[in-house]
Design a protein around this motif. Structure first.
Motif, short mmCIF file in Angstrom:
data_model
loop_
_atom_site.label_atom_id
_atom_site.label_comp_id
_atom_site.label_asym_id
_atom_site.label_seq_id
_atom_site.Cartn_x
_atom_site.Cartn_y
_atom_site.Cartn_z
N ALA A 128 -1.32 -1.59 1.80
CA ALA A 128 -1.70 -1.86 0.42
C ALA A 128 -0.48 -1.90 -0.51
CB ALA A 128 -2.72 -0.83 -0.07
N GLY A 129 0.47 -1.02 -0.28
CA GLY A 129 1.68 -1.01 -1.10
C GLY A 129 2.47 -2.30 -0.95
N PHE A 130 2.52 -2.82 0.26
CA PHE A 130 3.20 -4.08 0.52
C PHE A 130 2.50 -5.22 -0.21
CE2 PHE A 130 3.63 -7.91 3.20
CZ PHE A 130 5.00 -8.10 3.10
N VAL A 131 1.17 -5.25 -0.17
CA VAL A 131 0.41 -6.30 -0.84
C VAL A 131 0.65 -6.23 -2.35
CG1 VAL A 131 -1.90 -7.23 -1.30
CG2 VAL A 131 -1.32 -6.41 1.00
N ARG A 132 0.64 -5.02 -2.91
CA ARG A 132 0.90 -4.87 -4.35
C ARG A 132 2.28 -5.40 -4.70
NH1 ARG A 132 -2.73 -2.72 -7.50
NH2 ARG A 132 -4.30 -1.32 -6.65
N LYS A 133 3.25 -5.12 -3.83
CA LYS A 133 4.63 -5.58 -4.07
C LYS A 133 4.68 -7.11 -4.08
CE LYS A 133 9.31 -5.14 -2.26
NZ LYS A 133 10.15 -4.60 -1.21
N ILE A 134 3.99 -7.75 -3.15
CA ILE A 134 3.96 -9.22 -3.11
C ILE A 134 3.36 -9.76 -4.41
CG2 ILE A 134 2.83 -11.20 -2.03
CD1 ILE A 134 3.00 -9.71 0.62
#
Length: 133
Positions: A5-11
Motif C-alpha cells: 500500500a505504501g508503494f501504491v501511495r508513492k506512485i
C-alpha cells in the motif's frame, strides 16, 4: 506477489503533485486500460501512449492546470489496488471539474498492467460540450 500500500501511495503521489511522467513510469507500455462510461474519454486503450493521448492529452486542452487528482482512499489486496480519487480542476471556461474516480489497478512486478477506471460520465460530457477542442 502482493503489492504494498505504501508503494501504491508513492506512485499516486506523482499524480497528486502534477507529475504525470512520475506516475506513468510505473505503468506498463502495453497496459490494458479501460475507461468505463459513455463519454468522450471512455474506451479500451491497449497501450500507455494510447491512454495518454485519449485522456490526459485531451483533458490538458481544456484544463489549463491539469486534472489535479488527489487520492481519497486506497485498498490493496494481493496484486490489486483500488484507488478512489477526485479532481479539483477548473476548465478554460470556468467550469469546475470536480470529478470522482475509482481506478482498479492490477500490478505485476510493481508495474500497473491493467486498469478499470470509473468516473462521472455526465460531468465529462459536460466538460467537452462547454470546452470544445
Amino acid at each position: 506477489m502482493a503489492v504494498d500500500a505504501g508503494f501504491v501511495r508513492k506512485i499516486f503521489a506523482g499524480l497528486e503533485r502534477g507529475d504525470g511522467a512520475g506516475f506513468f513510469a510505473h505503468v506498463a507500455d502495453d497496459v490494458d486500460w479501460t475507461v468505463m462510461g459513455t463519454h468522450p474519454l471512455a474506451g479500451h486503450y491497449k497501450s500507455k501512449a494510447d491512454f495518454i493521448a485519449g485522456t490526459f492529452a485531451k483533458l490538458g486542452k481544456m484544463l489549463p492546470d491539469g486534472a489535479q487528482l488527489h487520492v481519497d482512499d486506497l485498498i490493496v489486496a494481493g496484486d490489486v489496488a483500488i484507488v478512489e480519487l477526485h479532481s479539483e480542476a477548473t476548465a478554460k471556461n470556468g467550469f469546475r471539474f470536480d470529478n470522482h474516480y475509482c481506478w482498479i489497478c492490477y500490478f505485476k512486478d510493481d508495474v500497473i498492467v491493467r486498469v478499470r477506471a470509473y468516473l462521472d460520465s455526465v460531468m465529462v460530457a459536460r466538460l467537452f460540450t462547454e470546452n470544445p477542442i
